[in-house]
Scaffold this motif. Sequence first.
Motif, PDB file in Angstrom:
ATOM      1  N   PHE A   2       1.012  -1.566   0.008  1.00  0.00           N
ATOM      2  CA  PHE A   2       0.012  -0.400  -0.019  1.00  0.00           C
ATOM      3  C   PHE A   2       0.415   1.328   0.030  1.00  0.00           C
ATOM      4  CE2 PHE A   2      -1.724  -3.574   2.126  1.00  0.00           C
ATOM      5  CZ  PHE A   2      -3.320  -2.985   1.279  1.00  0.00           C
ATOM      6  N   SER A   3       0.081   2.280  -0.362  1.00  0.00           N
ATOM      7  CA  SER A   3       1.620   3.816   0.047  1.00  0.00           C
ATOM      8  C   SER A   3       0.667   4.405   0.597  1.00  0.00           C
ATOM      9  CB  SER A   3       0.646   4.308  -1.686  1.00  0.00           C
ATOM     10  OG  SER A   3       0.265   4.116  -2.384  1.00  0.00           O
ATOM     11  N   GLY A   4       1.012   5.657   1.195  1.00  0.00           N
ATOM     12  CA  GLY A   4       1.328   6.923   1.607  1.00  0.00           C
ATOM     13  C   GLY A   4       2.404   8.086   1.440  1.00  0.00           C
ATOM     14  N   GLU A   5       2.111   9.066   2.353  1.00  0.00           N
ATOM     15  CA  GLU A   5       2.648   9.661   2.024  1.00  0.00           C
ATOM     16  C   GLU A   5       2.706  10.800   3.603  1.00  0.00           C
ATOM     17  OE1 GLU A   5       3.402  13.265  -1.182  1.00  0.00           O
ATOM     18  OE2 GLU A   5       1.121  14.258   0.249  1.00  0.00           O
ATOM     19  N   SER A  30      -5.311   7.687   9.934  1.00  0.00           N
ATOM     20  CA  SER A  30      -6.135   6.191  10.291  1.00  0.00           C
ATOM     21  C   SER A  30      -5.815   4.860   9.905  1.00  0.00           C
ATOM     22  CB  SER A  30      -7.077   7.038   8.936  1.00  0.00           C
ATOM     23  OG  SER A  30      -6.336   6.719   7.452  1.00  0.00           O
ATOM     24  N   ILE A  31      -4.367   4.893   9.183  1.00  0.00           N
ATOM     25  CA  ILE A  31      -3.561   3.557   9.251  1.00  0.00           C
ATOM     26  C   ILE A  31      -3.278   2.734  10.390  1.00  0.00           C
ATOM     27  CG2 ILE A  31      -1.175   2.907   8.301  1.00  0.00           C
ATOM     28  CD1 ILE A  31      -0.653   4.798   6.427  1.00  0.00           C
ATOM     29  N   PRO A  79       6.450  10.065  -0.261  1.00  0.00           N
ATOM     30  CA  PRO A  79       6.110   8.916   0.046  1.00  0.00           C
ATOM     31  C   PRO A  79       6.604   7.624   0.606  1.00  0.00           C
ATOM     32  CG  PRO A  79       6.755   9.654  -1.678  1.00  0.00           C
ATOM     33  CD  PRO A  79       7.522  10.706  -1.405  1.00  0.00           C
ATOM     34  N   PHE A  80       6.100   6.476   0.862  1.00  0.00           N
ATOM     35  CA  PHE A  80       6.470   5.551   1.611  1.00  0.00           C
ATOM     36  C   PHE A  80       5.170   4.520   0.837  1.00  0.00           C
ATOM     37  CE2 PHE A  80       3.207   6.982   4.286  1.00  0.00           C
ATOM     38  CZ  PHE A  80       2.799   6.189   4.649  1.00  0.00           C
ATOM     39  N   VAL A  95       4.126  -2.687  10.866  1.00  0.00           N
ATOM     40  CA  VAL A  95       3.897  -3.837   9.989  1.00  0.00           C
ATOM     41  C   VAL A  95       5.393  -2.459   9.349  1.00  0.00           C
ATOM     42  CG1 VAL A  95       1.314  -3.148   8.740  1.00  0.00           C
ATOM     43  CG2 VAL A  95       2.795  -1.610   8.693  1.00  0.00           C
ATOM     44  N   ASP A  96       6.095  -3.262   8.422  1.00  0.00           N
ATOM     45  CA  ASP A  96       7.410  -2.402   7.165  1.00  0.00           C
ATOM     46  C   ASP A  96       6.290  -1.637   6.075  1.00  0.00           C
ATOM     47  OD1 ASP A  96       8.673  -4.758   8.636  1.00  0.00           O
ATOM     48  OD2 ASP A  96       9.101  -6.356   7.030  1.00  0.00           O
TER      49      ASP A  96
END
Length: 145
Positions: A2-5, A30-31, A79-80, A95-96
Amino acid sequence: MFSGEGKLIYDPYARIKQDPWWAILKTDESIVDYYQHLIRQHYDVKFEKTVWGSHISVVRGQKPRDCLLWNKYKGEKIPFTYSNMVYRKHWFFCVDAQSERLEEIRRELGMTPTPKYGFHLTIGRLNKEYLQRANEQRKLIDKSI
């Protein structure tokens, strides 16, 4: 994956500790909320609040070789990606996570590309007192059966 920032924060304020040379990537709450909800559906646990909420630790109290670069990317949106595979390490569920940009920043500071325990999102720290009480109650129930 999954991606996030997230937003890069140097020397984040913490109500319980204020150690030098910390940098975090502040991520969407929210993650953590989502994974805590999933874990609570399957396990009898309670979580303590983490020091900085949902975040990825970038520098963990390690003085960089080039201190002049500290704060260089303050506030940068980075981003990650992160896994959906939750694991437990001692009192923590995690979570990694991965981020090429965070690796670049660490290299520029004169550090290894990833911290000692890798990049990860801490989902939550287990509340020890709650677990101890729950275990004692289970033992009492087992004895009465």
